[in-house]
Motif scaffolding. Structure first.
Motif, mmCIF file in Angstrom:
data_model
loop_
_atom_site.group_PDB
_atom_site.id
_atom_site.type_symbol
_atom_site.label_atom_id
_atom_site.label_comp_id
_atom_site.label_asym_id
_atom_site.label_seq_id
_atom_site.Cartn_x
_atom_site.Cartn_y
_atom_site.Cartn_z
ATOM 1 N N LEU A 11 51.119 50.983 41.133
ATOM 2 C CA LEU A 11 49.774 50.812 41.661
ATOM 3 C C LEU A 11 48.746 50.756 40.544
ATOM 4 C CD1 LEU A 11 49.869 53.174 44.770
ATOM 5 C CD2 LEU A 11 49.791 50.667 44.771
ATOM 6 N N GLY A 12 48.942 51.590 39.523
ATOM 7 C CA GLY A 12 48.012 51.605 38.395
ATOM 8 C C GLY A 12 48.027 50.289 37.666
ATOM 9 N N LEU A 13 49.218 49.724 37.457
ATOM 10 C CA LEU A 13 49.329 48.441 36.777
ATOM 11 C C LEU A 13 48.727 47.334 37.616
ATOM 12 C CD1 LEU A 13 50.332 46.729 34.460
ATOM 13 C CD2 LEU A 13 52.597 46.662 35.525
ATOM 14 N N ALA A 14 48.996 47.338 38.906
ATOM 15 C CA ALA A 14 48.448 46.304 39.782
ATOM 16 C C ALA A 14 46.929 46.366 39.814
ATOM 17 C CB ALA A 14 49.019 46.475 41.201
ATOM 18 N N TRP A 15 46.382 47.588 39.809
ATOM 19 C CA TRP A 15 44.928 47.752 39.828
ATOM 20 C C TRP A 15 44.319 47.155 38.573
ATOM 21 C CZ3 TRP A 15 40.739 49.605 37.328
ATOM 22 C CH2 TRP A 15 39.597 49.833 38.087
ATOM 23 N N ALA A 16 44.963 47.450 37.413
ATOM 24 C CA ALA A 16 44.442 46.927 36.152
ATOM 25 C C ALA A 16 44.500 45.408 36.145
ATOM 26 C CB ALA A 16 45.236 47.492 34.975
ATOM 27 N N GLN A 17 45.613 44.842 36.657
ATOM 28 C CA GLN A 17 45.750 43.390 36.672
ATOM 29 C C GLN A 17 44.689 42.753 37.578
ATOM 30 O OE1 GLN A 17 49.725 42.073 37.480
ATOM 31 N NE2 GLN A 17 50.633 43.526 36.066
ATOM 32 N N ALA A 18 44.330 43.443 38.645
ATOM 33 C CA ALA A 18 43.333 42.883 39.563
ATOM 34 C C ALA A 18 41.985 42.726 38.881
ATOM 35 C CB ALA A 18 43.194 43.776 40.793
ATOM 36 N N GLU A 19 41.747 43.525 37.827
ATOM 37 C CA GLU A 19 40.483 43.477 37.107
ATOM 38 C C GLU A 19 40.491 42.448 35.987
ATOM 39 O OE1 GLU A 19 37.714 45.212 37.960
ATOM 40 O OE2 GLU A 19 38.899 45.779 39.704
ATOM 41 N N LEU A 20 41.630 41.808 35.748
ATOM 42 C CA LEU A 20 41.741 40.819 34.677
ATOM 43 C C LEU A 20 40.972 39.560 35.079
ATOM 44 C CD1 LEU A 20 43.238 40.816 31.948
ATOM 45 C CD2 LEU A 20 45.097 39.620 33.076
ATOM 46 N N GLU A 21 39.952 39.227 34.304
ATOM 47 C CA GLU A 21 39.074 38.106 34.627
ATOM 48 C C GLU A 21 39.404 36.891 33.756
ATOM 49 O OE1 GLU A 21 34.334 36.860 34.193
ATOM 50 O OE2 GLU A 21 34.995 38.898 33.701
ATOM 51 N N GLU A 22 39.558 35.753 34.393
ATOM 52 C CA GLU A 22 39.787 34.511 33.648
ATOM 53 C C GLU A 22 38.433 33.913 33.281
ATOM 54 O OE1 GLU A 22 41.727 30.176 34.584
ATOM 55 O OE2 GLU A 22 42.985 31.947 34.969
ATOM 56 N N VAL A 23 38.103 33.980 32.003
ATOM 57 C CA VAL A 23 36.810 33.502 31.527
ATOM 58 C C VAL A 23 36.843 31.997 31.286
ATOM 59 C CG1 VAL A 23 34.986 33.823 29.803
ATOM 60 C CG2 VAL A 23 36.473 35.743 30.426
ATOM 61 N N TYR A 24 37.939 31.520 30.697
ATOM 62 C CA TYR A 24 38.121 30.091 30.458
ATOM 63 C C TYR A 24 39.552 29.710 30.793
ATOM 64 C CZ TYR A 24 33.769 30.284 27.741
ATOM 65 O OH TYR A 24 32.465 30.459 27.356
ATOM 66 N N GLY A 25 39.731 28.485 31.236
ATOM 67 C CA GLY A 25 41.065 27.966 31.514
ATOM 68 C C GLY A 25 41.072 26.452 31.377
ATOM 69 N N TRP A 26 41.955 25.939 30.514
ATOM 70 C CA TRP A 26 42.007 24.495 30.254
ATOM 71 C C TRP A 26 43.422 23.949 30.460
ATOM 72 C CZ3 TRP A 26 39.965 27.950 26.549
ATOM 73 C CH2 TRP A 26 38.598 27.871 26.305
ATOM 74 N N LYS A 27 43.486 22.759 30.997
ATOM 75 C CA LYS A 27 44.760 22.036 31.014
ATOM 76 C C LYS A 27 45.001 21.415 29.648
ATOM 77 C CE LYS A 27 44.470 21.030 35.976
ATOM 78 N NZ LYS A 27 44.351 19.976 37.012
ATOM 79 N N GLN A 28 43.956 20.795 29.100
ATOM 80 C CA GLN A 28 43.949 20.297 27.733
ATOM 81 C C GLN A 28 42.577 20.600 27.143
ATOM 82 O OE1 GLN A 28 45.029 16.092 27.968
ATOM 83 N NE2 GLN A 28 47.189 16.587 27.679
ATOM 84 N N MET A 29 42.523 20.682 25.820
ATOM 85 C CA MET A 29 41.261 21.017 25.182
ATOM 86 C C MET A 29 40.369 19.784 25.072
ATOM 87 S SD MET A 29 41.899 24.113 24.931
ATOM 88 C CE MET A 29 40.264 24.537 24.333
ATOM 89 N N GLU A 30 39.128 19.958 25.503
ATOM 90 C CA GLU A 30 38.132 18.902 25.389
ATOM 91 C C GLU A 30 37.084 19.339 24.365
ATOM 92 O OE1 GLU A 30 36.949 15.950 25.028
ATOM 93 O OE2 GLU A 30 37.548 15.402 27.067
#
Length: 409
Positions: A11-30
């Protein structure tokens, strides 16, 4: 009792993962090209091959997030780039830093390149004096037809003006035949900006180069602890199995101790052990290069099975060392006030989809930032252009360590 413990940890690990925020995400770099024609010309000439641009290192200063793109292959548009974090956009285009000209490869045979030229960078470092330290390998098209355009050099920029402060090329005595410089940390305090030292690991030549800004000089340090562990070079990341012999790679500096010195924590990539050395040893050229300094270096402990790490970052406030975890698709923490062992290593993030090859980790604004880039697939297979391949994630420091052995010591 054991069942309750497992549930609590899960539960502790799942809670921490839930707080992981994706700030940037690219398929390819532009990239933020000056205009569409310039981009099309680069595509036509092969100066820009989108699938060959892989982000690897991150550093943050105020609203600027620096992102490096090493020239592993031909067609890298710019190696040193920046993003404006005040303009949220998960797929934002990279802006070459300090400009396009500095990131443009000189023609073959050029006798002299401008001092602010940046050829190929893996990692950078921002210091407390508002400077960006860039470790430029000077090597382009590493996996294709390698071209050593410039000598390995430290390139230092003033972040308030974006102007070059100094370019320092490594001396012949700093280099070995297999030298490869892919990281840098900077040792300095705000009241002594002119007394800075940079420590640069040589993962291929198994040494550390020390640079003194005040003396404008460098020296090479050698030690057995800088070598890789022959039993820990077997990695499987993103379903790809490979073997590496990378030596000393991850460096992180503690807060200044009572004597003014810090501890430099370090590890080889192909290893699960963590070591340390007082920075006073490194800064003293005579002592640092003395072959009898062996016992001034310390083994801190072993992180345990499959805990190989590229990058590390130290939080002076909590005295916690954060590390990437290649084989585990995530990142870990170690409270340096405790002995290091598998039981004292905490998992702060684990995601087999979004954290494949967690390549870099850093601290900024009370967040732990992580960059994942699927580099094993990039190097040995191929990436899928219709999938998100590169991500910058973050989590609050306190959220990351909650429920782990790193908290509450």
């Amino acid at each position: 009792m054991n069942t309750l413990l497992i549930v609590a940890l899960t539960l502790g690990l799942a809670w921490a993962q839930a707080e992981l925020e994706e700030v940037y995400g690219w398929k390819q770099m532009e990239f933020a090209w000056p205009d569409e024609k310039t981009k099309q010309d680069a595509l036509q000439s092969g100066a820009y091959i989108p699938e060959n641009n892989l982000p690897l290192g991150i550093q943050k200063w105020k609203n600027k997030l620096f992102v490096t793109v090493p020239r592993w292959k031909a067609g890298v548009a710019a190696s040193l780039n920046v993003l404006d974090t005040d303009k949220p956009n998960k797929t934002a285009a990279l802006v070459p830093y300090p400009d396009w000209t500095a990131n443009t490869l000189p023609p073959a045979g050029a006798e002299k390149v401008p001092d602010n030229t940046v050829v190929s960078v893996f990692r950078t470092r921002v210091d407390v004096c508002d400077r960006l330290w860039v470790m430029d390998t000077g090597l382009a098209d590493i996996l294709g037809e390698p071209r050593q355009i410039t000598k390995p050099a430290l390139v230092i920029f003033d972040l308030n003006t974006d102007k070059l402060i100094r370019r320092y090329e490594f001396k012949a005595t700093d280099l070995k035949e297999d030298s490869f410089f892919a990281n840098v940390v900077v040792d300095v305090t705000p009241d002594r900006c002119d007394k800075a030292y940079a420590y640069v690991p040589d993962l291929g030549g198994y040494g550390v180069v020390v640079y003194s800004l005040a003396e404008n000089d460098s020296w090479r340090v050698t030690h057995n602890f800088f070598h890789f562990d022959p039993l820990k070079g077997d990695l499987t990341v993103g379903g790809v199995n490979f073997q590496w012999t990378d030596g000393v790679f991850g460096l992180a500096l503690s807060e200044p101790k009572a004597n003014g010195q810090r501890l430099m924590y370090f590890h080889a990539l192909a290893s699960t052990k963590e070591f340390s050395v007082p920075t006073g040893v490194l800064q003293n050229k005579t002592l640092a290069t003395d072959p009898h300094n062996y016992y001034m270096f310390k083994l801190e402990g072993d992180r345990g099975h499959n805990t190989q790490a590229t990058s590390s970052a130290y939080d002076e406030r909590t005295k916690i060392l954060f590390l990437t975890q290649l084989n585990k698709d995530g990142a870990a923490c170690w409270n340096t006030q405790r002995g290091l062992s598998p039981s004292s290593l905490g998992t702060i993030a684990k995601d087999p989809e979004r954290l494949i090859f967690t390549n870099d980790i850093m601290l900024a604004d009370d967040y732990v930032y992580m960059l994942s880039d699927k580099m094993s697939l990039f190097l040995y297979k191929s990436l899928q252009p219709d999938e998100v391949n590169y991500r910058i994630m973050r989590i609050k420091v306190q959220d990351a360590i909650r429920g782990t052995p790193c908290a509450g010591y």
